[in-house]
Write an enzyme that holds these catalytic residues in place. Structure first.
Site, PDB file in Angstrom:
ATOM      1  N   LYS A 260       2.033   1.906  -5.200  1.00  7.74           N
ATOM      2  CA  LYS A 260       1.991   1.898  -6.423  1.00  7.74           C
ATOM      3  C   LYS A 260       0.983   1.472  -7.477  1.00  7.74           C
ATOM      4  O   LYS A 260       2.155   1.977  -8.618  1.00  7.74           O
ATOM      5  CB  LYS A 260       2.987   0.398  -5.579  1.00  7.74           C
ATOM      6  CG  LYS A 260       3.947  -0.495  -5.359  1.00  7.74           C
ATOM      7  CD  LYS A 260       3.879  -1.909  -4.968  1.00  7.74           C
ATOM      8  CE  LYS A 260       2.566  -2.743  -4.246  1.00  7.74           C
ATOM      9  NZ  LYS A 260       1.744  -2.369  -2.489  1.00  7.74           N
TER      10      LYS A 260
ATOM     11  N   ASP B  69       0.554  -1.543  -0.075  1.00 10.58           N
ATOM     12  CA  ASP B  69       0.049   0.605  -0.097  1.00 10.58           C
ATOM     13  C   ASP B  69       0.617   1.078  -0.069  1.00 10.58           C
ATOM     14  O   ASP B  69       0.768   2.461   0.339  1.00 10.58           O
ATOM     15  CB  ASP B  69      -1.099  -0.335   1.239  1.00 10.58           C
ATOM     16  CG  ASP B  69      -1.961  -1.107   1.267  1.00 10.58           C
ATOM     17  OD1 ASP B  69      -2.624  -1.779   0.077  1.00 10.58           O
ATOM     18  OD2 ASP B  69      -1.994  -1.594   2.175  1.00 10.58           O
TER      19      ASP B  69
ATOM     20  N   GLY C  29      -4.080  -4.365  -3.193  1.00 13.46           N
ATOM     21  CA  GLY C  29      -5.836  -3.288  -3.762  1.00 13.46           C
ATOM     22  C   GLY C  29      -4.522  -1.658  -4.170  1.00 13.46           C
ATOM     23  O   GLY C  29      -4.007  -1.292  -3.735  1.00 13.46           O
TER      24      GLY C  29
HETATM   25  P1  GDP Z   1      -0.637   0.103  -3.562  1.00 11.24           P
HETATM   26  O1  GDP Z   1      -1.433  -1.095  -2.318  1.00 11.24           O
HETATM   27  O2  GDP Z   1       0.584   0.733  -3.229  1.00 11.24           O
HETATM   28  O3  GDP Z   1      -1.285   0.273  -4.859  1.00 11.24           O
HETATM   29  O4  GDP Z   1      -1.221   1.699  -2.541  1.00 11.24           O
HETATM   30  P2  GDP Z   1      -3.089   1.786  -1.827  1.00 11.24           P
HETATM   31  O5  GDP Z   1      -4.026   2.057  -3.245  1.00 11.24           O
HETATM   32  O6  GDP Z   1      -3.472   0.147  -1.626  1.00 11.24           O
HETATM   33  O7  GDP Z   1      -2.929   3.052  -1.320  1.00 11.24           O
HETATM   34  C1  GDP Z   1      -2.117   4.271  -1.458  1.00 11.24           C
HETATM   35  C2  GDP Z   1      -3.155   5.067  -1.310  1.00 11.24           C
HETATM   36  O8  GDP Z   1      -2.676   6.188  -0.780  1.00 11.24           O
HETATM   37  C3  GDP Z   1      -4.429   5.352  -2.676  1.00 11.24           C
HETATM   38  O9  GDP Z   1      -5.811   5.531  -1.521  1.00 11.24           O
HETATM   39  C4  GDP Z   1      -4.113   5.786  -3.060  1.00 11.24           C
HETATM   40  O10 GDP Z   1      -4.659   7.024  -3.571  1.00 11.24           O
HETATM   41  C5  GDP Z   1      -3.247   7.157  -2.418  1.00 11.24           C
HETATM   42  N1  GDP Z   1      -2.454   8.033  -2.254  1.00 11.24           N
HETATM   43  C6  GDP Z   1      -1.198   7.236  -3.235  1.00 11.24           C
HETATM   44  N2  GDP Z   1      -0.152   7.982  -3.442  1.00 11.24           N
HETATM   45  C7  GDP Z   1      -0.240   8.789  -2.757  1.00 11.24           C
HETATM   46  C8  GDP Z   1      -0.028  11.150  -2.113  1.00 11.24           C
HETATM   47  O11 GDP Z   1       1.290  10.943  -3.143  1.00 11.24           O
HETATM   48  N3  GDP Z   1      -0.301  11.765  -1.098  1.00 11.24           N
HETATM   49  C9  GDP Z   1      -1.636  11.288  -0.766  1.00 11.24           C
HETATM   50  N4  GDP Z   1      -2.147  11.552   0.016  1.00 11.24           N
HETATM   51  N5  GDP Z   1      -2.727  10.051  -1.083  1.00 11.24           N
HETATM   52  C10 GDP Z   1      -1.996   9.347  -1.842  1.00 11.24           C
HETATM   53  P1  IMO Z   2      -0.486  -4.058  -2.074  1.00 13.16           P
HETATM   54  O1  IMO Z   2      -0.608  -5.067  -3.438  1.00 13.16           O
HETATM   55  C1  IMO Z   2      -1.119  -4.527   1.975  1.00 13.16           C
HETATM   56  C2  IMO Z   2      -1.239  -8.670   3.746  1.00 13.16           C
HETATM   57  C3  IMO Z   2      -2.155  -8.945   4.922  1.00 13.16           C
HETATM   58  C4  IMO Z   2      -2.433 -10.543   5.202  1.00 13.16           C
HETATM   59  C5  IMO Z   2      -0.339 -10.790   4.690  1.00 13.16           C
HETATM   60  C6  IMO Z   2      -0.914 -12.063   4.360  1.00 13.16           C
HETATM   61  O2  IMO Z   2      -2.377  -3.686  -2.464  1.00 13.16           O
HETATM   62  O3  IMO Z   2      -0.167  -3.525  -1.838  1.00 13.16           O
HETATM   63  P2  IMO Z   2      -2.600 -12.383   2.451  1.00 13.16           P
HETATM   64  O4  IMO Z   2      -3.648 -12.147   1.729  1.00 13.16           O
HETATM   65  O5  IMO Z   2      -1.530 -12.153   0.900  1.00 13.16           O
HETATM   66  O6  IMO Z   2      -2.325 -14.182   3.155  1.00 13.16           O
HETATM   67  O7  IMO Z   2      -2.018 -11.777   3.931  1.00 13.16           O
HETATM   68  O8  IMO Z   2      -0.311  -9.922   3.869  1.00 13.16           O
HETATM   69  N1  IMO Z   2      -1.044  -8.037   2.029  1.00 13.16           N
HETATM   70  C7  IMO Z   2      -1.252  -6.792   2.403  1.00 13.16           C
HETATM   71  N2  IMO Z   2      -1.278  -5.694   2.943  1.00 13.16           N
HETATM   72  N3  IMO Z   2      -1.067  -4.951   0.936  1.00 13.16           N
HETATM   73  C8  IMO Z   2      -1.178  -5.254  -0.267  1.00 13.16           C
HETATM   74  O9  IMO Z   2      -1.023  -5.777  -1.955  1.00 13.16           O
HETATM   75  C9  IMO Z   2      -1.299  -6.707   0.481  1.00 13.16           C
HETATM   76  N4  IMO Z   2      -1.908  -7.999   0.544  1.00 13.16           N
HETATM   77  C10 IMO Z   2      -1.654  -9.000   1.148  1.00 13.16           C
HETATM   78  O10 IMO Z   2      -2.681  -7.977   5.004  1.00 13.16           O
HETATM   79  O11 IMO Z   2      -0.752  -9.200   6.448  1.00 13.16           O
HETATM   80 MG    MG Z   3      -3.168  -1.855  -1.671  1.00 11.39          MG
END
Ligand code: GDP
Ligand code: IMO
Ligand code: MG
Length: 433
Positions: A16, A13, A40
């Site tokens: 990416k 998270d 996600g």
């Molecule tokens: P990922 O799994 O690495 O793609 O990250 P996620 O989408 O799960 O979580 C990142 C969250 O931060 C999402 O809600 C994005 O819309 C938000 N986000 C990404 N870059 C920025 C940023 O520079 N500032 C803020 N405030 N939000 C961001």
């Molecule tokens: P993105 O790509 C954050 C975490 C779960 C749990 C552990 C194992 O959005 O960064 P799993 O369901 O994979 O067996 O869970 O890994 N986890 C993540 N945490 N971002 C993710 O993906 C994750 N995918 C799995 O919360 O701790």
């Molecule tokens: Mg994510």
């Protein structure tokens, strides 16, 4: 031509999705190579939010080829729903712009039930998985009993595999986990039907990647999860069930390591984690709550609140080493606005001794205490800034300190969730130029 791998450097998270979406402009192919719909990845384009779980984040860009590699585990229902959703929102109009490896393993309904059932009986020692069946699906892959996409195109083969699997899975579900088993009929027709819908997208993706490399095309490899969730190099057992590191591009997409030109690590300006496991810089106080609120730190897949804490340079050094990072993209710097002072963990203290790297004799990080540096924060709203020199002095100092502590260049700074909210310093497709 350049082939760039993008990985998360913390516990997932990191942002990416946003960065891959914006870098897709420079790429011809965008390739997912591991993980499944535990991911996600959020993209915010024109004020609209789109969360991708399986489709590569290049999917919003017309004219780009999106690929799901053999290393990904696919829940076919989720894949089809996601395809439907992006089409409904006006994207992905060219059916030829998505290719999926026939060799990818499937997440079956019993995988999900086993994942959830296990978490339930593990009680306090649970992993905190996403409950999407990821671990059980990879287990079957390694056990050589998994069902692959190509099995769905051969009804007799699928019948045999499903019958065999159900004998074992029902025994385990009912006997050990006290959960309901599955009947053959509950699954068979549904999956044959999924196979028919997905078949037109499937192919040998390793050959396609090879051909495109020979044509001199730019490829962006989209990592999921994060370095410290890696099955080998993460905080085991609180990890996911795949290799999340850059090196896994080779196995998960069928490409040799000599073809990788650069590896970019996406790094949040602070740290978050979902699920259980050690987290030395975690903040359980008001500051942690502030980061969670301002950063909207709630899981893009499960909606669970993310644990929040300060930036951890020890984690980063590890990520830089095991991925061979060429540069860092620093995200969510805007979330640190108006905090007064900001802390950075520069080392861990363990049994009275300071460590810049994870102590090798340490089973996990539970007993590490963070050693902090404190820096002055900044009050300005930085969401509109597009040039480094326009950032307040203290924000620039923070970035410089991260570069100094990690020995790695920050090549881009994200200052908001929107695609355009970014300070671009160096285009990763030209990093080696
Ligand atoms: P990922 O799994 O690495 O793609 O990250 P996620 O989408 O799960 O979580 C990142 C969250 O931060 C999402 O809600 C994005 O819309 C938000 N986000 C990404 N870059 C920025 C940023 O520079 N500032 C803020 N405030 N939000 C961001
Ligand atoms: P993105 O790509 C954050 C975490 C779960 C749990 C552990 C194992 O959005 O960064 P799993 O369901 O994979 O067996 O869970 O890994 N986890 C993540 N945490 N971002 C993710 O993906 C994750 N995918 C799995 O919360 O701790
Ligand atoms: Mg994510």
């Amino acid at each position: 031509m350049s082939n760039i791998v993008v990985v998360g450097t913390q516990w997932g998270d990191e942002g990416k999705g946003k960065i891959i979406d914006l870098l897709s402009e420079y790429a011809d192919l965008i390739v997912r190579f591991q993980g499944g719909n535990n991911a996600g990845h959020t993209m915010v384009v024109g004020g609209e939010t789109i969360i991708s779980h399986l489709l590569p984040c290049g999917i919003l860009h017309p004219g780009k080829l999106c690929i799901i590699g053999n290393g990904v585990v696919i829940d076919p229902q989720i894949l089809l729903e996601e395809i439907g959703e992006v089409k409904r929102r006006g994207y992905f109009s060219d059916e030829n712009s998505l290719k999926i490896s026939k060799l990818a393993h499937l997440i079956m309904p019993y995988h999900k039930r086993i994942d959830l059932g296990r978490e339930k009986i593990m009680g306090a020692s649970k992993i905190g998985t996403t409950g999407r069946g990821i671990g059980p699906a990879y287990e079957d892959k390694v056990n050589r009993t998994g069902v692959r996409l190509l099995d769905l195109f051969n009804p007799d083969m699928f019948r045999k595999k499903l019958e065999l699997n159900l004998q074992e899975k029902n025994f385990y579900l009912e006997g050990r986990l006290k959960e309901k088993g599955f009947t053959f009929d509950e699954i068979y027709d549904k999956f044959i039907n999924y196979g028919k819908q997905i078949k037109p997208y499937t192919t040998d993706i390793s050959s396609i990647i090879d051909e495109e490399i020979k044509k001199g095309k730019n490829i962006l490899f989209e990592g999921a999860q994060g370095t410290h969730l890696d099955i080998d190099h993460g905080t085991y057992p609180y990890v996911t069930s795949s290799n999340t590191l850059a090196g896994n591009v080779c196995c998960g997409a069928g490409m040799g390591p000599t073809k990788i030109d650069a590896v970019i690590g996406i790094t949040k300006a602070y740290t978050t984690r979902v699920g259980e496991g050690p987290f030395p810089t975690e903040l359980t106080d008001e500051v942690g709550k502030k980061l969670q609120e301002k950063g909207a730190e709630f899981g893009a897949t499960t909606g669970r609140p993310r644990r929040c804490g300060w930036f951890d340079a020890v984690l980063l050094r590890h990520a830089i080493r095991v991925n061979g990072l060429s540069g860092i993209v620093l995200t969510k710097l805007d979330v640190l606005e108006n905090l007064g002072s900001i802390k950075i963990c520069r080392a861990y203290r363990f049994r009275g001794k300071e460590y810049l790297h994870l102590p090798p004799d340490l089973e996990n990080m539970d007993h590490c205490e963070p050693v902090y540096e404190e820096m002055e924060g900044w009050k300005d709203n930085i969401g509109n800034i597009r040039k480094l020199s326009d950032l307040s002095g203290n924000a620039q100092k923070y970035i410089n300190e991260i570069e100094k502590l990690t020995g790695t260049e920050v090549t881009m700074i994200s200052v908001g969730a929107g695609r355009e909210e970014v300070v671009k310093l160096r285009n990763p497709f030209e990093l080696n130029a």
